[in-house]
Design an enzyme around this catalytic site. Structure first.
Site, PDB file in Angstrom:
ATOM      1  N   SER A   3       3.429   3.747   7.938  1.00 48.09           N
ATOM      2  CA  SER A   3       3.817   4.641   6.815  1.00 48.09           C
ATOM      3  C   SER A   3       4.822   5.675   7.765  1.00 48.09           C
ATOM      4  CB  SER A   3       2.774   5.119   6.292  1.00 48.09           C
ATOM      5  OG  SER A   3       2.183   4.480   5.153  1.00 48.09           O
ATOM      6  N   TRP A  44      -3.200  -7.111   3.070  1.00 52.93           N
ATOM      7  CA  TRP A  44      -2.787  -6.329   3.937  1.00 52.93           C
ATOM      8  C   TRP A  44      -2.400  -7.445   5.205  1.00 52.93           C
ATOM      9  CZ3 TRP A  44      -3.365  -4.702   8.915  1.00 52.93           C
ATOM     10  CH2 TRP A  44      -2.656  -3.616   9.396  1.00 52.93           C
ATOM     11  N   ASP A  94       2.110   8.299  10.349  1.00 53.99           N
ATOM     12  CA  ASP A  94       2.514   8.555   9.301  1.00 53.99           C
ATOM     13  C   ASP A  94       3.188   9.849   9.193  1.00 53.99           C
ATOM     14  OD1 ASP A  94       0.833   6.390   8.755  1.00 53.99           O
ATOM     15  OD2 ASP A  94      -0.843   7.551   7.789  1.00 53.99           O
ATOM     16  N   GLN A  96       4.771   0.494   2.032  1.00 50.86           N
ATOM     17  CA  GLN A  96       3.942  -0.405   3.074  1.00 50.86           C
ATOM     18  C   GLN A  96       3.828  -1.901   2.262  1.00 50.86           C
ATOM     19  OE1 GLN A  96       2.035   0.390   6.324  1.00 50.86           O
ATOM     20  NE2 GLN A  96       4.224   0.991   6.008  1.00 50.86           N
ATOM     21  N   ASN A 146       0.880  -1.063  -0.010  1.00 51.35           N
ATOM     22  CA  ASN A 146       0.014   0.056   0.018  1.00 51.35           C
ATOM     23  C   ASN A 146       0.847   1.167  -0.103  1.00 51.35           C
ATOM     24  OD1 ASN A 146      -0.409  -1.497   2.805  1.00 51.35           O
ATOM     25  ND2 ASN A 146      -0.697   0.690   3.498  1.00 51.35           N
ATOM     26  N   ASP A 147       0.549   2.432   0.750  1.00 50.46           N
ATOM     27  CA  ASP A 147       1.388   3.591   0.674  1.00 50.46           C
ATOM     28  C   ASP A 147       2.804   3.622   0.334  1.00 50.46           C
ATOM     29  OD1 ASP A 147      -1.195   3.630   2.214  1.00 50.46           O
ATOM     30  OD2 ASP A 147       0.023   4.659   3.893  1.00 50.46           O
TER      31      ASP A 147
END
Ligand code: FRU
Length: 472
Positions: free
Chosen positions: A100, A64, A165, A56, A39-40
């Protein structure tokens, strides 16, 4: 009992599992991991002459899971070299995931700032901020003094379960990071933290507080100065639809405004969605050696179908193409960073290419394009009466719906100029990114054509000319 994840275990697993990946939907010009879920984008940075991208990562399945940081580098932002996993959740302060964060270079050392996600035995969650560094750009050492920020540093009003994050930057000789947080009584905010040396960190201020219109929580903030303006980009969750904007369950904001460095607060003047397509989330940016602000995002959004997992292809999700972001004549402009485009390619062979649609008669500018086949296609149209561009996924055989209460089939964006004159589309195996009129609006959407589909780009109506460019 918590499972033990280490960098070494991850790298050994990836070395053998990457051979099992089904490559059918793998993009040609977009970043994907060797195997597993991403992901991110994280830690996007220019270090010793190359772009580094962290992300990620859960290598062990295409869903995930406990987050690691994957790592790759590139000279041109299209061709990537995979590097060993940088971080694994192997410490008490990040045991449920290395969430993140971001990177910064100080004295030729590469520093990472990331969130440690901790799920405690009683089911409660804590999120803390940690630092790691590398002198070779490959192997990372976590600081013995981690976490560098935890709930003790936060004002009582902030919920220590949602504090994540960090995006680190330098301003006026000091290091700062914007961190996403949540008020206990709900609603997102951005916390500013500061440090002289990247090791000792303090709470500085509530940089920006959201209100009920701005969703339940914000994620992945990014702060930078661009062409004389202060900009805050972030990813708010569950914002209500507003005209053509914010239809995806979680959205993105590009805020332009002003920081008062006395009070260390940000005042937004304008807010717009960064990308109005179906699949764009958690963008992160950096400045390269040419002084360009380059942004990259996750090319998906939470709550949607995961087609490659359903098909057991052993990988899931990709990043967008990198974009050069500017503010020109008062407008945010995004243009794809595509190295060495060569002209004159056949449009029957559009994959891995950028296509330019030139509107030949602006008096009658409405048009509709189809990419795919008549039975399985994504359609892009410009409606001159509304001066808006739409991407419609109704014609796809594989419907890509998600958790939104109103199914997000079509997305649209208002055109900022009087008419559409040009679309530039970056088309890859499972995605299209449409840059309108030189990039004053952008839409990114995925599709997964069924294997029998032989995709072609066709003009269904309108006075437009198509030309194709190949990536070398
Ligand atoms: C955004 C996000 C972040 C978090 C990460 C976990 O997509 O939810 O807020 O750090 O993903 O993977």
């Amino acid at each position: 009992m918590t499972e033990l994840y280490t960098v070494e275990r991850a790298n050994n697993f990836i070395a053998q599992a990457k051979e099992q990946v089904n490559t059918h939907y793998r993009p040609k010009a977009h970043f994907v991991a060797p195997v597993g879920w991403i992901n991110d984008p994280n830690g996007f940075v220019f270090f010793r002459g190359e772009y580094h991208l962290f992300y990620q990562y859960f290598p062990y399945d295409s869903v995930w899971g406990p987050m690691h940081w994957g790592h790759a580098k590139s000279k041109d932002l299209v061709h990537w070299e995979h590097l060993p996993v940088a971080l694994a959740p192997d410490q008490p302060y990040d045991i449920s995931g290395c969430f993140s964060g971001s990177a910064i270079v100080k004295d030729d050392t590469l520093w990472l700032m990331y969130t440690g996600h901790i799920m405690r035995e009683d089911g409660t969650v804590r999120q803390v901020q940690n630092m790691a560094y590398s002198t070779d750009g490959v192997h990372f050492e976590k600081l013995a003094s981690n976490p560098v920020l935890d709930e003790k540093d936060l004002p009582e009003v902030i919920d220590p379960a949602d504090f994540r994050d960090p995006k680190v930057f330098e301003y006026d000789g000091k290091y700062y990071a914007v961190v996403a947080a949540k008020y206990r009584e709900n609603g997102g905010c951005i916390v500013l933290v500061g440090s002289e040396d990247l090791v000792d960190w303090q709470f500085e201020s509530i940089f920006l507080k959201g209100n009920a219109e701005h969703g339940i929580m914000w994620e992945c903030p990014d702060f930078f100065q661009l062409d004389g303006e202060d900009c805050l980009v972030m990813s708010p969750m569950q914002v209500a639809r507003d005209g053509l904007s914010h239809h995806n369950i979680n959205t993105t904001y590009f805020m332009r405004g002003k920081v008062d460095w006395e009070t260390k607060t940000f005042e937004p003047h304008t807010i717009e969605e960064v990308d109005n397509g179906h699949d764009f989330y958690a963008p992160q940016s950096m400045v390269d050696d040419k002084g360009r602000r380059i942004m990259i995002a996750w090319m998906h959004t939470w709550g949607r179908r995961n087609v490659t997992k359903e098909l057991d292809h052993q990988w899931a999700m990709a990043m967008t193409i990198a974009r050069h972001v500017k503010i020109q004549e008062g407008t945010v402009i995004q243009t794809p960073v595509l190295p060495a485009l060569t002209t004159s390619v056949s449009l029957d062979d559009v994959i891995e290419q950028a296509i330019v649609v030139d509107v030949t008669n602006p008096e009658q500018a409405s048009f509709e394009l189809q990419y795919g086949s008549d039975a399985d296609a994504i359609r892009i149209r410009y409606q001159q009466e509304e001066n808006a561009v739409y991407i419609n996924r109704e014609g796809l055989k594989e419907a890509l719906l998600g958790e939104e209460k109103i199914p997000v089939i079509e997305r649209g964006v208002a055109v900022k100029e009087a008419v559409v004159k040009e679309l530039r589309m970056v088309i890859d195996t499972h995605s299209i990114e449409v840059f309108i009129n030189g990039g004053s609006a952008v839409m990114t959407s995925n599709y997964f054509f069924t294997p029998a589909t032989e995709p072609r780009l066709q003009v269904l109506s309108g006075n437009v000319e198509l030309s194709g460019f190949a990536l070398s």
